[in-house]
Enzyme design. Structure first.
Site, mmCIF file in Angstrom:
data_model
loop_
_atom_site.group_PDB
_atom_site.id
_atom_site.type_symbol
_atom_site.label_atom_id
_atom_site.label_comp_id
_atom_site.label_asym_id
_atom_site.label_seq_id
_atom_site.Cartn_x
_atom_site.Cartn_y
_atom_site.Cartn_z
ATOM 1 N N ASP A 210 40.468 50.991 48.686
ATOM 2 C CA ASP A 210 41.132 52.168 48.116
ATOM 3 C C ASP A 210 41.673 53.077 49.224
ATOM 4 O O ASP A 210 40.998 53.299 50.239
ATOM 5 C CB ASP A 210 40.085 52.928 47.293
ATOM 6 C CG ASP A 210 40.674 54.083 46.514
ATOM 7 O OD1 ASP A 210 41.339 53.826 45.508
ATOM 8 O OD2 ASP A 210 40.454 55.249 46.922
ATOM 9 N N GLU A 261 45.035 49.012 49.549
ATOM 10 C CA GLU A 261 45.933 49.875 48.785
ATOM 11 C C GLU A 261 46.632 50.773 49.791
ATOM 12 O O GLU A 261 46.035 51.716 50.320
ATOM 13 C CB GLU A 261 45.150 50.737 47.785
ATOM 14 C CG GLU A 261 46.099 51.530 46.889
ATOM 15 C CD GLU A 261 45.600 52.896 46.441
ATOM 16 O OE1 GLU A 261 46.225 53.497 45.568
ATOM 17 O OE2 GLU A 261 44.584 53.394 46.988
HETATM 18 C C1 GLC Z 1 43.446 55.395 44.799
HETATM 19 C C2 GLC Z 1 43.074 54.961 43.394
HETATM 20 C C3 GLC Z 1 43.197 56.129 42.483
HETATM 21 C C4 GLC Z 1 42.241 57.218 42.961
HETATM 22 C C5 GLC Z 1 42.498 57.581 44.416
HETATM 23 C C6 GLC Z 1 41.379 58.387 44.984
HETATM 24 O O1 GLC Z 1 44.772 55.767 44.891
HETATM 25 O O2 GLC Z 1 43.861 53.881 42.993
HETATM 26 O O3 GLC Z 1 42.923 55.809 41.142
HETATM 27 O O4 GLC Z 1 42.367 58.358 42.166
HETATM 28 O O5 GLC Z 1 42.602 56.425 45.221
HETATM 29 O O6 GLC Z 1 40.227 57.602 45.111
#
Ligand code: GLC
Length: 541
Positions: A210, A261
């Protein structure tokens, strides 16, 4: 799974994202759980996907729907138990499905024991595991920097010392309930190395990371400027972390994958994360945000492949996830691009057109070289639910923006499985609790049961496409070539004999010579390809 199957599976897998709160509710409390997921694993195996990525299932106060983790080595009781998670991993493997867990290393929950210890005593060693800083200005009343959170508002919250006086501030790039870890501290690094091993020891095949570009911060905490290096996005020191993790992943048998991500506008900087000693893959958000035009899509595909080739990493193709407006809705609008900055509700939307384009888009994405990510419900053609009463919305993006940003609840509405009325089989018969977000009555035509066996349904299109993707050798890892095509038509050639044609023009176009029509996203118009339609062809070349 055989050893041959194991090899570099992540290069061209189709990975289905489960958002546990909204997938299926096994115990009748209106919230999805592991029992519900287990019951529907045969559905996912039958759909034809290769792997499942599960959004966070860990103990959490759910300030950000589980992306605020209080204990990284257990399961939240609302979802089930660790024993159930272990059993689920084993069952998935028996069905031929790999499992990817979600790791959130940038921050934890404010209920995490380390943060609680840090708050309880300003002299506690845990203080250094986070970013505590005195405020600026008289009495330190001003936050240490003017950084803006992706969730809206500032990134600092002031603490109160045990004697009741105002204390230091702590950094949270997201919600105040999500304090950022200090990745310069060896204890943070050791802890996450251990957490990664904890899940790899339990047999998971991959880890989704993440907010992967945000872990390292410039320790001098400078202000954000237009031209200087960013103080918390894509700071070079972050790459050391992933080199360490790659060594851990590589020390396990069975080809375990690290998937980042990473939202970065610069494709070259993005590709740095995919160097051979770092992450295996990362989500391609350029494709997700790309306009539905031939010129933009072709440019995006070309730029993606060009950025990935030098580092030898597979491209990924993503249309939706739990953070963005569902693509049936996006594609039904005049502006088909996606960005957080411009996300609004109440934009005129033609869902019929959006659905038609979504069908065409998935056939394009599954024909491109690399891995594809599907978000639960897209195979049912679900649209963004825009009429959720404000009082029921839970996303901090909605709350913290004062409603200016509609938030992400609209793409997180519980799935419709069967039946004519909510909860559409999401919860078991006789459950008294309602689904945690209300489902639209119109989803009665979009349930799994209603679509099964209907050759025109979105679900059967996905099943057919995923079955072909498994049997067509051309659709594996490999090269792509563009064939000459009329204006606003994309003609993608994979290995000899396979062509994917997408018509993004306003009129029907003739099909090129072919020996077989393998699949079409919408019915043809007298042997011609109508607008917003994709076709997979076997060609004799
Ligand atoms: C990422 C996740 C999202 C979350 C953020 C903070 O972007 O995909 O859902 O709110 O991180 O953890």
């Amino acid at each position: 799974m055989s050893t041959a199957d194991n090899e570099r599976w992540w290069r061209n897998a189709v990975i289905y994202q489960i958002y546990p709160r909204s997938f299926a509710d096994g115990d009748g409390d209106g919230i999805g759980d592991l029992t519900g997921i287990r019951e529907h694993l045969p559905y996912l195996a039958g759909l034809g996907v290769d792997a499942l990525w599960l959004s966070p299932w860990y103990p959490s106060p759910m300030a950000d729907a589980g992306y605020d983790i209080a204990d990284h080595r257990d399961i939240d009781p609302v979802f089930g138990t660790l024993a159930q998670a272990e059993e689920l991993i084993g069952y998935a493997h028996r069905l031929g499905l790999r499992i990817i867990v979600d790791l959130v290393p940038n921050h934890c929950s404010d209920a995490h024991p380390w943060f609680q210890a840090a708050l309880a005593d300003p002299a506690a060693p845990e203080r250094d595991l986070f970013w505590f800083r005195p405020g600026r200005g008289p009495d330190g009343a001003e936050q240490p920097t003017d950084w803006v959170s992706p969730f809206g508002g500032g990134t600092w919250t002031r603490t109160t010392d045990p004697d009741g006086s105002p204390g230091d501030w702590y950094l949270h790039l997201f919600a105040p309930q999500q304090p950022d870890f200090n990745w310069d501290h060896p204890r943070v690094r050791a802890e996450f190395a251990d957490i990664i091993r904890f899940w790899l020891d339990r047999g998971v095949d991959g880890i989704r990371i993440d907010s992967a570009a945000m872990l390292a911060k410039d320790p001098t905490l400078p202000q954000v400027t237009d031209d200087g290096p960013h103080p918390f996005v894509d700071v070079d020191a972050v790459h050391d972390i992933y080199r360490d993790w790659r060594r851990i992943a590589d020390s396990y048998p069975g080809d375990r994958a690290l998937i980042g991500e990473i939202w970065l506008p610069d494709q070259q900087r993005f590709a740095n994360y995919l160097r051979p000693d770092e992450l295996h893959a990362a989500f391609n958000f350029d494709f997700l945000g790309c306009a539905w035009t031939a010129v933009a899509l072709r440019a995006c595909v070309d730029a993606t492949l060009a950025a990935h080739a030098p580092v030898g990493a597979p491209a990924t193709w993503v249309l939706s996830n739990h953070d963005v407006t569902r693509h049936v809705t996006r594609y039904g609008r005049a502006d088909t691009t996606f960005s957080f900055a411009t996300r609004r509700e109440g934009v005129p939307t033609d869902l019929e057109l959006g659905t038609r384009r979504a069908r065409a888009a998935v056939l394009l994405s599954l024909a491109l070289p690399g891995a594809a990510y599907l978000y639960q419900g897209e195979e049912l053609g679900l649209w963004e639910v825009e009429d959720i009463p404000h009082a029921l919305r839970q996303d901090p993006m909605f709350v913290r923006s004062g409603g200016a940003d509609p938030g992400r609840d609209g793409c997180r509405v519980p799935l419709p499985w069967a039946g004519d009325a909510p909860p559409f089989g999401f919860s078991p018969d006789g459950a008294t609790a309602r689904p945690w977000l209300p489902q639209p009555a119109d989803w009665k035509d979009r349930t799994v049961r209603a679509q099964t066996g209907d050759p025109h349904s979105m679900l059967e299109l996905y099943r057919a496409a995923l079955a072909l993707r498994r049997t067509e050798p051309a659709l594996g890892d490999g090269e792509l070539a563009w064939l000459p095509a009329p204006d606003d038509v994309l003609a993608v050639r994979r290995a000899a004999g396979f062509t994917c044609l997408v018509n993004l023009s306003g009129g029907a176009v003739p099909l090129p010579e072919h020996t077989a029509l393998l699949l079409a996203s919408s019915p043809l118009d007298d042997d011609r390809l109508p607008p917003d339609t994709t076709v997979w062809l076997r060609t004799s070349d």
